[in-house]
Design a protein around this motif. Structure first.
Motif, PDB file in Angstrom:
ATOM      1  N   LEU A   1       3.391   0.563   9.408  1.00 46.91           N
ATOM      2  CA  LEU A   1       3.205   0.416   7.954  1.00 46.91           C
ATOM      3  C   LEU A   1       4.552   0.195   7.262  1.00 46.91           C
ATOM      4  O   LEU A   1       4.696  -0.700   6.428  1.00 46.91           O
ATOM      5  CB  LEU A   1       2.505   1.655   7.393  1.00 46.91           C
ATOM      6  CG  LEU A   1       1.021   1.810   7.761  1.00 46.91           C
ATOM      7  CD1 LEU A   1       0.527   3.217   7.435  1.00 46.91           C
ATOM      8  CD2 LEU A   1       0.156   0.777   7.050  1.00 46.91           C
ATOM      9  N   VAL A   2       5.541   1.010   7.626  1.00 46.76           N
ATOM     10  CA  VAL A   2       6.862   0.876   6.992  1.00 46.76           C
ATOM     11  C   VAL A   2       7.445  -0.509   7.330  1.00 46.76           C
ATOM     12  O   VAL A   2       7.973  -1.204   6.454  1.00 46.76           O
ATOM     13  CB  VAL A   2       7.809   2.023   7.419  1.00 46.76           C
ATOM     14  CG1 VAL A   2       9.233   1.764   6.958  1.00 46.76           C
ATOM     15  CG2 VAL A   2       7.302   3.360   6.865  1.00 46.76           C
ATOM     16  N   ALA A   3       7.295  -0.932   8.582  1.00 48.43           N
ATOM     17  CA  ALA A   3       7.833  -2.247   8.989  1.00 48.43           C
ATOM     18  C   ALA A   3       7.172  -3.381   8.211  1.00 48.43           C
ATOM     19  O   ALA A   3       7.743  -4.459   8.084  1.00 48.43           O
ATOM     20  CB  ALA A   3       7.642  -2.445  10.485  1.00 48.43           C
TER      21      ALA A   3
ATOM     22  N   MET B   1       0.853  -1.188   0.000  1.00 47.19           N
ATOM     23  CA  MET B   1       0.000   0.000   0.000  1.00 47.19           C
ATOM     24  C   MET B   1       0.887   1.236   0.000  1.00 47.19           C
ATOM     25  O   MET B   1       1.998   1.232   0.496  1.00 47.19           O
ATOM     26  CB  MET B   1      -0.938  -0.157   1.220  1.00 47.19           C
ATOM     27  CG  MET B   1      -1.074   0.875   2.183  1.00 47.19           C
ATOM     28  SD  MET B   1      -2.160   0.670   3.625  1.00 47.19           S
ATOM     29  CE  MET B   1      -2.332  -0.993   4.159  1.00 47.19           C
ATOM     30  N   LYS B   2       0.394   2.293  -0.613  1.00 49.01           N
ATOM     31  CA  LYS B   2       1.072   3.582  -0.532  1.00 49.01           C
ATOM     32  C   LYS B   2       0.144   4.442   0.317  1.00 49.01           C
ATOM     33  O   LYS B   2      -0.960   4.816  -0.132  1.00 49.01           O
ATOM     34  CB  LYS B   2       1.259   4.138  -1.948  1.00 49.01           C
ATOM     35  CG  LYS B   2       1.872   5.518  -1.978  1.00 49.01           C
ATOM     36  CD  LYS B   2       3.369   5.510  -2.318  1.00 49.01           C
ATOM     37  CE  LYS B   2       4.043   6.742  -1.790  1.00 49.01           C
ATOM     38  NZ  LYS B   2       4.572   7.680  -2.656  1.00 49.01           N
ATOM     39  N   ALA B   3       0.558   4.681   1.554  1.00 48.54           N
ATOM     40  CA  ALA B   3      -0.376   5.260   2.529  1.00 48.54           C
ATOM     41  C   ALA B   3      -0.020   6.701   2.868  1.00 48.54           C
ATOM     42  O   ALA B   3       1.153   7.052   3.003  1.00 48.54           O
ATOM     43  CB  ALA B   3      -0.362   4.428   3.802  1.00 48.54           C
ATOM     44  N   LEU B   4      -1.062   7.505   3.022  1.00 49.68           N
ATOM     45  CA  LEU B   4      -0.918   8.831   3.625  1.00 49.68           C
ATOM     46  C   LEU B   4      -1.404   8.736   5.069  1.00 49.68           C
ATOM     47  O   LEU B   4      -2.496   8.213   5.318  1.00 49.68           O
ATOM     48  CB  LEU B   4      -1.773   9.846   2.864  1.00 49.68           C
ATOM     49  CG  LEU B   4      -1.926  11.220   3.532  1.00 49.68           C
ATOM     50  CD1 LEU B   4      -0.586  11.950   3.625  1.00 49.68           C
ATOM     51  CD2 LEU B   4      -2.939  12.088   2.779  1.00 49.68           C
ATOM     52  N   VAL B   5      -0.585   9.231   6.005  1.00 56.05           N
ATOM     53  CA  VAL B   5      -1.020   9.306   7.394  1.00 56.05           C
ATOM     54  C   VAL B   5      -1.067  10.781   7.771  1.00 56.05           C
ATOM     55  O   VAL B   5      -0.019  11.418   7.938  1.00 56.05           O
ATOM     56  CB  VAL B   5      -0.073   8.531   8.341  1.00 56.05           C
ATOM     57  CG1 VAL B   5      -0.558   8.635   9.787  1.00 56.05           C
ATOM     58  CG2 VAL B   5       0.041   7.063   7.922  1.00 56.05           C
ATOM     59  N   THR B   6      -2.260  11.352   7.871  1.00 57.48           N
ATOM     60  CA  THR B   6      -2.332  12.735   8.358  1.00 57.48           C
ATOM     61  C   THR B   6      -2.176  12.676   9.882  1.00 57.48           C
ATOM     62  O   THR B   6      -2.642  11.728  10.512  1.00 57.48           O
ATOM     63  CB  THR B   6      -3.659  13.434   7.982  1.00 57.48           C
ATOM     64  OG1 THR B   6      -4.700  12.919   8.807  1.00 57.48           O
ATOM     65  CG2 THR B   6      -4.011  13.274   6.505  1.00 57.48           C
TER      66      THR B   6
END
Ligand code: NAD
Length: 311
Positions: free
Chosen positions: A20-22, A1-6
């Motif tokens: 997520l990165v892990a 996934m390519k995620a945005l975390v606001t």
């Protein structure tokens, strides 16, 4: 996934970025660093799967640019903390409403999946034994809310729900109940980090009110994986889902537990609510989630006990 975390530089958001990165995902964090801190993300600095964009969710074109790069949006940015929302109700209402609308609108247009962080505060003045998503609560209704924060979060839920219904936005609403863990600061009222800091410094532990009010603290390490599982679970779309812990404790009991676990010489002092928060402040006597919906959807079973969380 390519995620945005606001809100990715905040307490929960930074743990979500780590998780997520892990797990092999690429992450963009968008944060204006108002309550979040860049140091919460220092472990990800230089990681090619991670980028921090400093800016506000109120900046619509910036929001749209970062959403355009992503397939999944975790929306956690918000004006939080009792003092912020009591001292600046209109400003926090504006951030929490307009900011969410900016993010959800871009997510729907860009066809990204969307998660919004809501709160147990939407249950308002309700001391029920295990607050369930269906109990005495109309999605989005601010009627029983205290504070502009809860009203805005209730409306955020409604806005997300409408986008979900009308434009098919895959959307999950998570209602967090008193989530605790490393990087949470005590500076805007969070009781566990405040008690721990006071105990470690050997200062008196300040309990607001009688200390008989009861809470159920959840670990950020239980909640973050649950958030990611929910976004992968279509049965959770367009649902509001409680996430929190299982072990209820009085605030007086929490103070005793912190003293015991830290081996601190601190004593407990009681401060009237009016002195801590100003005239007219009311607290919930009880706040306890029913997490059976999350359990049914994703097998949610919090692993960390209160002692683990304090440790
Ligand atoms: P936090 O303050 O650590 O995180 C909020 C983040 O949003 C911060 O990093 C802050 O800098 C950022 N932010 C604020 N306004 C912004 C803006 N205009 N533009 C960009 N970024 C902005 O708090 P948290 O406890 O990690 O909360 C995360 C989310 O979870 C919030 O939406 C909060 O309402 C919700 N929540 C948390 C709890 C809890 O127990 N911690 C309970 C219920 C709901």
């Amino acid at each position: 996934m390519k995620a945005l975390v606001t809100g990715g530089a905040g307490f929960i958001g930074s743990h979500l970025c780590d998780h997520l990165v892990a797990h092999g995902h690429s992450v963009v964090a968008l944060d204006d660093l108002s309550t979040g801190r860049e140091s919460n993300l220092e472990q990800l600095t230089g990681n090619p799967s991670f980028e921090l964009v400093k800016g506000s969710i109120l900046d619509k074109s910036l929001v749209d640019d970062v959403v355009a790069e992503c397939d999944t949006v975790f929306h956690l940015a918000a004006a939080v903390g009792v003092h912020t929302i009591v001292d600046k109700p209109l400003e926090s209402l504006h951030i929490n409403l307009q900011g969410t609308e900016n993010v959800v609108e871009s997510a729907a247009r860009r066809r990204a999946r969307f998660m919004v962080a809501s709160t147990s505060e939407v249950y308002g003045k309700n001391d029920a034994d295990g607050l369930s998503e269906d109990a005495d609560r109309v999605l989005g209704s601010p009627l029983k809310s205290r504070w502009s924060y809860a009203a805005a979060k209730g409306l955020d839920e409604l806005v997300a729900y409408i986008y979900g219904e009308e434009s098919g936005l895959p959307c999950v609403i998570t209602r967090f109940f008193n989530i605790v863990g490393p990087r949470q600061t005590g500076r805007y009222g969070m009781v566990v980090p405040r008690f721990v800091s006071q105990a470690m410094a050997g200062e008196p532990i300040t309990v607001y009110g009688t200390g008989d009010q009861r809470r159920c603290f959840g670990s950020v390490f239980d909640v973050v994986p649950a958030v990611v599982k929910l976004i992968d679970t279509p049965a959770a779309y367009n649902r509001a889902v409680n996430l929190g812990g299982k072990e209820e404790v009085s605030i007086r009991g929490l103070a005793d537990r912190v003293i015991e676990l830290t081996g601190s010489p601190s004593t407990v002092t009681y401060v009237p609510y009016e002195e801590a928060y100003g005239e007219g402040y009311e607290d919930m006597q009880r706040r306890m989630p029913d997490t059976s919906l999350a359990q049914g959807l994703i097998g949610y079973e919090p692993q960390r006990r209160l002692n683990d969380i304090i440790a």
